[in-house]
Write a protein that holds these residues in place. Structure first.
Motif, PDB file in Angstrom:
ATOM      1  N   LEU A  89     -76.656  27.823  45.500  1.00 19.00           N
ATOM      2  CA  LEU A  89     -77.450  29.146  45.271  1.00 19.00           C
ATOM      3  C   LEU A  89     -77.109  30.163  46.326  1.00 19.00           C
ATOM      4  O   LEU A  89     -76.531  31.095  45.984  1.00 19.00           O
ATOM      5  CB  LEU A  89     -78.908  28.972  45.058  1.00 19.00           C
ATOM      6  N   LEU A  90     -77.382  29.870  47.494  1.00 19.00           N
ATOM      7  CA  LEU A  90     -76.997  30.598  48.577  1.00 19.00           C
ATOM      8  C   LEU A  90     -75.603  31.129  48.783  1.00 19.00           C
ATOM      9  O   LEU A  90     -75.052  32.144  49.043  1.00 19.00           O
ATOM     10  CB  LEU A  90     -77.186  30.127  49.947  1.00 19.00           C
ATOM     11  N   ALA A  91     -74.571  30.148  48.371  1.00 16.13           N
ATOM     12  CA  ALA A  91     -73.017  30.225  48.458  1.00 16.13           C
ATOM     13  C   ALA A  91     -72.765  31.055  47.291  1.00 16.13           C
ATOM     14  O   ALA A  91     -71.898  32.041  47.342  1.00 16.13           O
ATOM     15  CB  ALA A  91     -72.233  28.943  48.390  1.00 16.13           C
ATOM     16  N   ARG A  92     -73.647  31.027  46.142  1.00 16.34           N
ATOM     17  CA  ARG A  92     -73.191  31.955  45.065  1.00 16.34           C
ATOM     18  C   ARG A  92     -73.481  33.415  45.161  1.00 16.34           C
ATOM     19  O   ARG A  92     -72.843  34.323  44.939  1.00 16.34           O
ATOM     20  CB  ARG A  92     -73.861  31.150  44.007  1.00 16.34           C
ATOM     21  N   PHE A  93     -74.602  33.599  46.063  1.00 15.55           N
ATOM     22  CA  PHE A  93     -75.538  34.763  46.009  1.00 15.55           C
ATOM     23  C   PHE A  93     -74.828  35.785  47.203  1.00 15.55           C
ATOM     24  O   PHE A  93     -75.047  36.948  47.159  1.00 15.55           O
ATOM     25  CB  PHE A  93     -76.957  35.037  45.883  1.00 15.55           C
ATOM     26  N   LEU A  94     -74.224  35.075  48.228  1.00  7.81           N
ATOM     27  CA  LEU A  94     -73.807  35.654  49.345  1.00  7.81           C
ATOM     28  C   LEU A  94     -72.834  36.804  49.409  1.00  7.81           C
ATOM     29  O   LEU A  94     -73.241  37.947  49.650  1.00  7.81           O
ATOM     30  CB  LEU A  94     -73.415  34.618  50.528  1.00  7.81           C
ATOM     31  N   PRO A  95     -71.669  36.840  48.444  1.00  5.50           N
ATOM     32  CA  PRO A  95     -70.945  37.919  48.344  1.00  5.50           C
ATOM     33  C   PRO A  95     -71.558  38.825  47.687  1.00  5.50           C
ATOM     34  O   PRO A  95     -71.344  40.309  48.013  1.00  5.50           O
ATOM     35  CB  PRO A  95     -69.855  37.299  47.300  1.00  5.50           C
TER      36      PRO A  95
END
Length: 292
Positions: A89-95
């Motif tokens: 989830l964090l990887a997905r939303f960071l950008p």
């Protein structure tokens, strides 16, 4: 207009309210299992970036970027950031967070969804020159040592870890907290404490303080650094500290084959067989590993 968290290049850094808002928006609930404590203080992340000494053409490897507090501060001063995040989830939303807070910098970010303990240099989309990270407390030392071994292009590393771990990493021989982390980190370069960080700059608030540790990789290593030799040195280190109260002659008996063989190898390396592991620097363990 950017808020009070804006940095020199225009990135709007995250504060307490923004961190909680993002977590709620993305459905993020920090977990102890992943060691998630998110920094929410702009001055702290600026201080971390300054202590790291990165800028210009650096490509920074960041492990555990979380909601992006440190990521934003790094993107503002370096050429690019490769962020390794285990939480999908964090990887997905960071950008998306970077795009919202600093749209002109989003092109400098590359996110890799992976476990930093298992990542290889070939898994990264760019070659990092520095490591800057708020490492999860529960795996900080293994992650740091793995990355230093796996990615030799990391000229400098600035990590935030539990204060007690920071003390151990930077300890000198003879210090009561000197041990395996101290010796192994010293295999790669010079290690020093680079500051302290209190609990109130995190959400959730951890129970212990944090510390900054900086490692400068040797420009010209004083010993071989290939993987087989490093493993050999680390095997000796582990054996010496497995029975910390014993003399090296006794502690290394299993590693050498017998106490007599251990004594012979210690003498050959110029080490007193009655000494204990905590009195030896990394160079002494290297000499010991080189004996037959």
């Amino acid at each position: 207009m950017r808020g009070p968290g804006a940095t020199r290049g225009g990135a709007a850094l995250l504060g307490p309210a923004e961190v909680r808002t993002l977590a709620e928006r993305f459905g993020i609930r920090p977990t102890k299992q992943l060691g998630q404590n998110f920094v929410h203080d702009a001055n702290t992340v600026r201080r971390i970036v300054a202590a790291a000494g990165v800028g210009g053409a650096d490509t920074v490897l960041e492990v555990g970027p979380g909601l992006g507090s440190l990521t934003l501060a790094l993107l503002d001063v370096v050429d690019s950031v490769v962020a390794v995040e285990i939480d999908p989830l964090l990887a997905r939303f960071l950008p998306a967070t970077v795009s919202d807070r600093a749209p002109e910098l989003v092109g400098r970010l590359q996110v890799v969804e992976a476990d930093a303990l298992r990542i290889a240099a070939t898994d990264l989309p760019a070659t990092p020159t520095a490591l800057v990270a708020n490492l999860p407390y529960n795996v900080a030392v293994p992650v740091l040592l793995h990355l230093l071994a796996e990615i030799p292009t990391l000229a400098t590393s600035l990590v935030m870890v539990q204060a007690e771990v920071a003390d151990r990493l930077a300890a000198e021989p003879g210090n009561r907290v000197y041990g395996v982390p101290s010796v192994k980190a010293g295999f790669f370069g010079t290690v020093r404490r680079a500051g302290a960080v209190g609990t109130q700059v995190f959400w959730p608030v951890p129970r212990v303080d944090s510390g900054l540790v900086r490692i400068e990789r040797y420009a010209r290593a004083p010993w071989p650094t290939d993987d087989p030799f490093r493993r050999r040195v680390f095997e000796v280190i582990d054996a010496a500290f497995a029975q910390r109260r014993k003399t090296l002659r006794a502690a290394l008996a299993g590693w050498a084959g017998s106490a007599v063989a251990a004594e012979r190898r210690l003498i050959a390396a110029g080490i007193d067989p009655t000494a204990r592991g905590e009195t030896l620097d990394t160079a002494a363990f290297v000499r010991l590993a080189q004996t037959d």
